[in-house]
Design an enzyme around this catalytic site. Structure first.
Site, PDB file in Angstrom:
ATOM      1  N   ARG A  56     -22.263 -23.741  -3.589  1.00  0.00           N
ATOM      2  CA  ARG A  56     -21.847 -23.141  -4.449  1.00  0.00           C
ATOM      3  C   ARG A  56     -22.086 -21.649  -4.561  1.00  0.00           C
ATOM      4  NH1 ARG A  56     -24.449 -26.950  -9.493  1.00  0.00           N
ATOM      5  NH2 ARG A  56     -24.116 -28.807  -8.465  1.00  0.00           N
TER       6      ARG A  56
ATOM      7  N   ASP B 112     -22.286 -18.323  -7.426  1.00  0.00           N
ATOM      8  CA  ASP B 112     -22.613 -18.202  -8.951  1.00  0.00           C
ATOM      9  C   ASP B 112     -21.731 -17.455  -9.480  1.00  0.00           C
ATOM     10  OD1 ASP B 112     -25.285 -19.286  -9.138  1.00  0.00           O
ATOM     11  OD2 ASP B 112     -26.210 -17.342  -8.522  1.00  0.00           O
TER      12      ASP B 112
ATOM     13  N   ARG C  66     -29.985 -12.593  -3.939  1.00  0.00           N
ATOM     14  CA  ARG C  66     -29.924 -11.630  -5.120  1.00  0.00           C
ATOM     15  C   ARG C  66     -31.277 -11.117  -5.339  1.00  0.00           C
ATOM     16  NH1 ARG C  66     -26.581 -14.545  -9.415  1.00  0.00           N
ATOM     17  NH2 ARG C  66     -27.592 -12.751 -10.860  1.00  0.00           N
TER      18      ARG C  66
END
Lengths: 244, 244
Positions: A50, A52, A197
């Protein structure tokens, strides 16, 4: 039937990430929508992972099954003509019938962009985290070096993900500066939720002195998310490459 | 009171152009909104011109009057902190009290970007017109040369604008190619509505052979909009500089 592997580039600004969500604009959604128009039936696309909302990709990968009389290049052009200009299929190739975009991924490389300048730049805002204060590249690289190898990265993982283990192996992690463009590159066999991140947020905290280099081994050992830095904003993050 | 001249950069993708419009996101709107927050009163900003929805700017100019005890640099930082990341005030300087951003403009330079490649690029779509077929740069430059000088550009003007005269003087107009990036640069004492975008559309039509070079003098002379090419899309257009 044949299985094809697509390499996809996207400007994630307007997307709610890769993964299909009803009523939201997602990359998987626009590709499956294009495939529906091409084949008049629902075709499911399996992504390598995936991403974000707001995260970009140069080399996202996904696979799908399609009729084997469609040449790869025609498939690529057909899909590209039916998806928005901010998503581009860069490559389409036929792979083995048991190939799997997620399970066969041996690793991934991400690059995070920081625009490090005290001047505002209207054209960088979608593609980099703007930090005005001068970053300490040496300290950030010292931190990055401490992450290389096999570690439990529980401290570098947002809650809300269900994984069997939080142990991952980082094969490279470094910071480079070119003018006002500071990039953090990280390659690993897999990534936890928000891991890149949080690594970037911690690298910046180390540069600022808010997180001390000498505390990093303990943060890794205890898995203390509070000890690490903030989660850097999504817009600086690019999935560069999936390794198979 | 003092008068300040702001030089502004913006990514026009999400804006309905410069000019304030109620209930729409405009660059003038976000700047006046920031000024309202700073000064708790309505301050009107006068732009050097309008720009269309989706058009970008590196060096848009505008003026406004403000309290003369605010240093220019503090003003710049204050406004920048209150406007979206896709708009940046690059410069703020005090000018004469009778300076006028529109009336004192001696000319403007625009650069139009074409991404000339048969490969799709997700990151260029906001900032360039994507043309797949190979452009003929020499023919485009021959066309550009024919526009240099003082001409009636009625054929290169969209209807709906009210101007006293459609005569303008173009001091430079040329096309450059660097890899897949083709740019058309044009400087004039003033521009008619959609003039640059119609010049670009016509340059591409000349490259394609849909408009013939030998017909350009007649198109200029008759002011026949139908003779010129299409209006190029707004996203490739950048206002580079206002000349005072």
């Amino acid at each position: 039937m044949k299985r094809v592997l697509l390499t996809i580039e996207y400007d994630g600004t307007d997307f709610h990430g890769w993964q299909y969500q009803p009523d939201l604009l997602t990359v998987q959604g626009v590709i499956e929508n294009a495939l529906y128009k091409l084949f008049s039936k629902k075709v499911t696309v399996i992504g390598s992972s995936r991403t974000d909302a707001g995260v970009h990709a140069h080399g996202f990968c996904c696979h799908l099954d399609c009729d084997d009389n469609i040449p790869d290049v025609a498939f690529l052009r057909g899909v590209n003509s039916l998806i928005p200009p901010t998503v581009a299929v860069k490559e389409c190739k036929t792979v083995a019938n048991d190939f799997h975009a997620r399970y066969d991924a041996k690793g991934k490389t991400y690059i995070y962009h920081i625009y490090n300048s005290n001047e505002k730049d209207a054209f960088k805002s979608r593609y980099a985290w703007h930090i005005e204060r001068q970053l300490n590249i040496d300290k950030m690289n010292e931190f990055c070096q401490m992450l290389v190898g096999t570690h439990d990265f529980a401290a570098f993982c947002s809650s809300g993900s269900q994984v069997e283990t939080t142990v991952r192996t980082i094969s490279e992690c470094f910071v480079k500066k070119q003018g006002s463009d500071v990039t953090l590159t990280v390659t690993a066999d897999g990534f936890l939720y928000n891991m890149v991140r949080i690594i970037v947020g911690t690298a910046v905290a180390v540069s600022d002195g808010r997180v001390l280099l000498e505390n990093i081994p303990a943060i890794l050992q205890t898995g203390d998310r509070e000890g690490a830095g903030m989660t850097a904003p999504p817009n600086g993050l690019f999935l560069e490459k999936v390794l198979y």
